[in-house]
Design an enzyme around this catalytic site. Structure first.
Site, PDB file in Angstrom:
ATOM      1  N   ASN A  23      30.467  34.263  52.026  1.00 43.43           N
ATOM      2  CA  ASN A  23      31.518  33.316  52.403  1.00 43.43           C
ATOM      3  C   ASN A  23      32.626  34.116  53.076  1.00 43.43           C
ATOM      4  OD1 ASN A  23      33.544  31.435  52.570  1.00 43.43           O
ATOM      5  ND2 ASN A  23      33.857  31.233  50.355  1.00 43.43           N
ATOM      6  N   LYS A  77      35.207  33.023  54.513  1.00 47.35           N
ATOM      7  CA  LYS A  77      36.507  32.348  54.354  1.00 47.35           C
ATOM      8  C   LYS A  77      37.266  32.329  55.686  1.00 47.35           C
ATOM      9  CE  LYS A  77      36.503  33.650  49.531  1.00 47.35           C
ATOM     10  NZ  LYS A  77      37.266  33.885  48.321  1.00 47.35           N
ATOM     11  N   HIS A  81      34.531  24.672  46.936  1.00 48.05           N
ATOM     12  CA  HIS A  81      34.981  26.012  46.545  1.00 48.05           C
ATOM     13  C   HIS A  81      36.303  25.877  45.787  1.00 48.05           C
ATOM     14  CE1 HIS A  81      36.479  30.095  46.843  1.00 48.05           C
ATOM     15  NE2 HIS A  81      35.224  30.465  47.049  1.00 48.05           N
ATOM     16  N   GLU A 100      38.946  27.375  45.987  1.00 48.70           N
ATOM     17  CA  GLU A 100      40.151  27.394  46.847  1.00 48.70           C
ATOM     18  C   GLU A 100      40.405  26.006  47.427  1.00 48.70           C
ATOM     19  OE1 GLU A 100      38.825  30.676  49.217  1.00 48.70           O
ATOM     20  OE2 GLU A 100      39.111  32.007  47.491  1.00 48.70           O
ATOM     21  N   GLU A 104      31.179  29.940  39.827  1.00 48.33           N
ATOM     22  CA  GLU A 104      32.205  30.903  40.209  1.00 48.33           C
ATOM     23  C   GLU A 104      33.398  30.766  39.271  1.00 48.33           C
ATOM     24  OE1 GLU A 104      31.723  32.192  44.530  1.00 48.33           O
ATOM     25  OE2 GLU A 104      32.998  30.431  44.558  1.00 48.33           O
ATOM     26  N   GLY A 142      37.893  37.162  43.804  1.00 44.23           N
ATOM     27  CA  GLY A 142      38.853  38.001  44.526  1.00 44.23           C
ATOM     28  C   GLY A 142      39.753  38.822  43.629  1.00 44.23           C
ATOM     29  N   SER A 192      33.654  38.452  42.555  1.00 46.23           N
ATOM     30  CA  SER A 192      33.719  39.916  42.638  1.00 46.23           C
ATOM     31  C   SER A 192      32.340  40.577  42.524  1.00 46.23           C
ATOM     32  CB  SER A 192      34.688  40.467  41.596  1.00 46.23           C
ATOM     33  OG  SER A 192      35.997  39.955  41.816  1.00 46.23           O
TER      34      SER A 192
HETATM   35  C1  PEP Z   1      34.200  33.473  46.595  1.00 48.78           C
HETATM   36  O1  PEP Z   1      35.294  33.196  47.020  1.00 48.78           O
HETATM   37  O2  PEP Z   1      33.268  32.657  46.694  1.00 48.78           O
HETATM   38  C2  PEP Z   1      34.019  34.774  45.950  1.00 48.78           C
HETATM   39  C3  PEP Z   1      33.071  34.913  45.081  1.00 48.78           C
HETATM   40  O3  PEP Z   1      34.901  35.762  46.320  1.00 48.78           O
HETATM   41  P1  PEP Z   1      34.862  37.303  45.845  1.00 48.78           P
HETATM   42  O4  PEP Z   1      33.450  37.778  46.008  1.00 48.78           O
HETATM   43  O5  PEP Z   1      35.816  37.996  46.782  1.00 48.78           O
HETATM   44  O6  PEP Z   1      35.320  37.317  44.433  1.00 48.78           O
END
Ligand code: PEP
Length: 254
Positions: free
Chosen positions: A12, A14, A98, A100, A170, A176, A216
């Site tokens: 992703n 973003k 997501h 976000e 997630e 992040g 992460s």
């Molecule tokens: C995400 O935003 O879907 C995600 C998993 O981000 P990160 O890998 O940076 O934690």
């Protein structure tokens, strides 16, 4: 790695990458991942780079995903993108809900459910994201939150559509932040999600659905996470922005 379901690892991107940067990354991935057959590989650039990345990965083993989609087919919805527009660029997957977007655009489970149905009606595949916040985990509400999100966000789908849907677990506190769910935490949540799916649909459907872990994921933790019985792939944010780290995540997962 011998898995019950084929791994699906998606990047992703973003709101990152100009067209030139996206093309650079796509070229690197195409080269590095050319021989990988064991994993379904997906990249989800921003809308503005879909057209060029689509051309760049033509005839490769990398599939294209979008980061969001409108529930509507056409019309007066300023700033929205419809399924038919994504299909012009050979998009196959659409990330929905997501955290976000749940947080900044106030997306609800009901809206995500309608979008998931629209994605299927266009013969695309949704990657539906769910996950608890740190406060919810600390309050002992993880299972309740996951159950509500699974039941709400997938409410409009029938069994055939569910089998072709990817769920991304997630935990919001791991996105992040550099904090990853422990293998035990991830396995427990994934197994729980699968039990909820079995209750909503049936055991056969639940056994077929691929559940990605996101939060992460890095080359160093990918192997252990991907080896868990109910973890069927990864949704990767930060580490998907460089060819080296995304490639290493995939290669370490095979
Ligand atoms: C995400 O935003 O879907 C995600 C998993 O981000 P990160 O890998 O940076 O934690």
């Amino acid at each position: 790695m011998n898995k019950e379901r084929k791994l699906i690892i998606a990047g992703n991107w973003k709101m990152n990458k100009t067209v030139a940067e996206a093309l650079d990354l796509a070229a690197g991935l195409k080269l590095e991942l050319a021989n990988v057959k064991e994993v379904d590989i997906v990249v989800c650039p921003p809308y503005t780079a879909l057209s060029e990345v689509s051309k760049a990965i033509l005839d490769s083993n990398i599939r294209l995903g979008a980061q969001n989609m409108s529930e509507h087919n056409v019309g007066a919805y300023t700033g929205e993108i419809a399924a038919v527009m994504l299909k012009e660029f050979s998009v196959r997957y659409v990330i929905l809900g997501h955290s976000e977007r749940r947080q900044y655009q106030q997306e609800s489970d009901a809206l995500i459910a309608r979008k998931a149905l629209a994605v299927h009606r266009a013969a695309l595949k949704p990657i539906v994201c769910i996950g608890e916040t740190l406060a919810e985990r600390e309050a002992g509400q993880t299972e309740q939150v996951l159950s509500t999100q699974v039941r709400g966000s997938l409410a409009e789908l029938d069994k055939e559509q569910m089998v072709e849907t990817v769920v991304a677990y997630e935990p919001v506190w791991a996105i992040g932040t550099g904090k990853t769910a422990s293998p035990a935490q991830a396995q427990e949540a994934h197994a729980f999600i699968r039990r909820v799916l079995a209750g909503m649909f049936d055991e056969t459907v639940a056994r077929k659905v691929r559940i990605q872990y996101g939060g992460s994921v890095k080359p160093a933790n990918a192997r252990e996470l991907m080896s868990l019985p109910d973890v069927d792939g990864a949704l990767v944010g930060g580490a998907a922005l460089e060819a080296r780290s995304f490639t290493d995540i995939i290669k370490n997962s095979i």
